[in-house]
Design an enzyme around this catalytic site. Sequence first.
Site, PDB file in Angstrom:
ATOM      1  N   HIS A   1       0.868  -1.179   0.000  1.00 58.66           N
ATOM      2  CA  HIS A   1       0.000   0.000   0.000  1.00 58.66           C
ATOM      3  C   HIS A   1       0.907   1.231   0.000  1.00 58.66           C
ATOM      4  O   HIS A   1       1.567   1.523   0.997  1.00 58.66           O
ATOM      5  CB  HIS A   1      -0.918  -0.010   1.217  1.00 58.66           C
ATOM      6  CG  HIS A   1      -1.959  -1.084   1.163  1.00 58.66           C
ATOM      7  ND1 HIS A   1      -2.512  -1.655   2.293  1.00 58.66           N
ATOM      8  CD2 HIS A   1      -2.546  -1.705   0.105  1.00 58.66           C
ATOM      9  CE1 HIS A   1      -3.394  -2.569   1.928  1.00 58.66           C
ATOM     10  NE2 HIS A   1      -3.434  -2.616   0.609  1.00 58.66           N
TER      11      HIS A   1
ATOM     12  N   GLU B   1       1.607  -4.201  11.588  1.00 62.94           N
ATOM     13  CA  GLU B   1       1.030  -2.862  11.461  1.00 62.94           C
ATOM     14  C   GLU B   1       1.711  -1.905  12.437  1.00 62.94           C
ATOM     15  O   GLU B   1       2.116  -2.303  13.533  1.00 62.94           O
ATOM     16  CB  GLU B   1      -0.475  -2.894  11.775  1.00 62.94           C
ATOM     17  CG  GLU B   1      -1.303  -3.748  10.836  1.00 62.94           C
ATOM     18  CD  GLU B   1      -1.778  -2.980   9.605  1.00 62.94           C
ATOM     19  OE1 GLU B   1      -1.381  -1.808   9.449  1.00 62.94           O
ATOM     20  OE2 GLU B   1      -2.549  -3.566   8.826  1.00 62.94           O
TER      21      GLU B   1
ATOM     22  N   HIS C   1       2.878  -2.897   7.190  1.00 67.56           N
ATOM     23  CA  HIS C   1       1.864  -1.900   6.828  1.00 67.56           C
ATOM     24  C   HIS C   1       1.862  -0.770   7.861  1.00 67.56           C
ATOM     25  O   HIS C   1       2.538  -0.835   8.884  1.00 67.56           O
ATOM     26  CB  HIS C   1       0.475  -2.541   6.796  1.00 67.56           C
ATOM     27  CG  HIS C   1       0.250  -3.468   5.656  1.00 67.56           C
ATOM     28  ND1 HIS C   1      -0.537  -3.148   4.574  1.00 67.56           N
ATOM     29  CD2 HIS C   1       0.717  -4.723   5.414  1.00 67.56           C
ATOM     30  CE1 HIS C   1      -0.553  -4.160   3.723  1.00 67.56           C
ATOM     31  NE2 HIS C   1       0.201  -5.123   4.214  1.00 67.56           N
TER      32      HIS C   1
ATOM     33  N   GLU D   1       1.401   4.043   2.817  1.00 65.10           N
ATOM     34  CA  GLU D   1       1.770   3.633   4.180  1.00 65.10           C
ATOM     35  C   GLU D   1       3.289   3.732   4.346  1.00 65.10           C
ATOM     36  O   GLU D   1       4.003   2.746   4.538  1.00 65.10           O
ATOM     37  CB  GLU D   1       1.241   2.234   4.458  1.00 65.10           C
ATOM     38  CG  GLU D   1      -0.289   2.194   4.407  1.00 65.10           C
ATOM     39  CD  GLU D   1      -0.879   0.801   4.532  1.00 65.10           C
ATOM     40  OE1 GLU D   1      -0.107  -0.166   4.702  1.00 65.10           O
ATOM     41  OE2 GLU D   1      -2.118   0.678   4.464  1.00 65.10           O
TER      42      GLU D   1
END
Length: 584
Positions: free
Chosen positions: A360, A531, A458, A363
Amino acid sequence: MLDWFDSYLGCITITGIFSLGTSSPFIITSQVECKKRSSSFFSVPTIVPGKYHSCCYQSSPLSSGYEHTEVYRHAHARTYDNTHDRMVGSRHTQRCTDGDDSASPASSCSVAVATHRARPLLCNRMERKMEENTVRDVETGSETGGEDALVGNVNKMMVSPPGYSGAPRKGHLVFDACFESGNLGRVDYISEFEFDLFIRPDTCNPRFRVWFNFTVENVRETQRVIFNVVNFSKTKSLYRDGMSPVVKSTSRPKWQRLPAKNVYYYRCPDHRRNYVMSFAFCFDREDDVYQFAYCYPYTYSRLQHYLASLDRRNLPYLQREQLGLSVQQRRLDLLTITNSDHHQSPERGKKLVFLTARVHPGESPASFICQGVIDFLVSQHPVAQILRDHVIFKIVPMLNPDGVYLGNYRCSLMGFDLNRHWQDPSPWAHPTLHAVKQLIVQMNQDPRVSLEFYIDVHAHSTMLNGFMYGNVFEDEERVHRQAVFPRLLCQNAPDFSFSNTSFNRDVVKAGTGRRFLGGLLDDTSYCYTLEVSFYSYMTAGSTAPVPYTEETYMKLGRNVARTFLDYYKLNNLIKDNRPIHIQR
């Protein structure tokens, strides 16, 4: 804090939305003078309908197949109701086309500047028609169509007052996002001190509008402005919890976060009740170019410079190779870090850890974590030396280089969320993902390779700290074994939260790397999504969140690498029982 923050002494607010530097709110009147009010933050002045207008600008498209550009011209007639603390508005919209079919990202169309008198009845009808034609995306909460159909970045665009035709003056702000990882699709002039900013959606996918990154120049010293980012595709945001944009300037090149007191996140009736993030700022140096971004940018070029610097060191335990090319022919790099004898033919029994980042593109914290992992593994730290002896690390630091370069938030050049296409990636539409999947499948079929970990890095837009997502298994023993690594990481990294870590098998996540590879690899392998918050972390016993910096993101990466020593129980190999804590 930088002095441009301190010089903002609090005489301007966003039409009563918040106060700056004082304990009670101020408002701006039509004479641009400040009056103290004792009413709520949502008290606003009365503005005469038809008197205030906005000139809306839009540049030519990025190199993505669009053949023309539209310039939108709006006249705002905003009526405020002080009694009920609400605002209603009418908008007249006129579209005109410009015949610029240039494919260059840096090209721009001519700007039409016009003012109109508001026509409330017609405006309300058109507003309702736009809402009827709007498509709501269930998964992301985003809307497509209408004002959000922006296809290009602003390019050195000067925004001057409506009707002004003289020579440009200092204070007529020049906005630009036609640079690597830039994103700003449109600017609306509201007043001399207030501007509405529109995020350009991801290329070929209007659903995603989160990342912004733009510059402002031609400022006047002590010029005070309010920027309203008005078209976020997400409703939930860390802006509700104190997050703020980052800023730097040419004379102060280190990114810093704006003070939270200068930022307000709220649902705005004037923008179809979308959430708006408004922030106040005072420019203090006329010769500076100021840059604002959603989070610390980490560009494709920065990665290439970093990897080139590693190449120049000629490290015997590091190999860099081009695994493939993106749609726009950008490199897909693969790093292998282990003892030099094992680059091509890994020994049986040597464990392999595979790590990817930036699937992504918006990010950016994922790249800082990834660099922290790499920096530690190629260092001379005793822990790193032992890990290189016993583990093979394969790292793809940027899985979506086109999306990163173009300033997208979630998608590739062609509008695909690559982390939903692991099951059947196309070699022409998803070439980078296809190449990585092919490599992992080949390694999984090689009996000499023991692929034990896959970690996809991420950043998260609504939660604090670092944490992990894992898979759900029927075998209870495997479930317990899967929780070991996150528990160890929690002990090594004060900003990692095991309580936020969760294990799931949501249907909508079936196409992710974690879910797909979790089903492909055998029961001795573990697949995680790592994350990290876009904003901050809480430590044990802390009462306030600590904002992340580029360095603290990298520190989390170093701690991730360090945790493999504990997981593989290699601590006893540290000579003379020397301390092995990573330098904080």
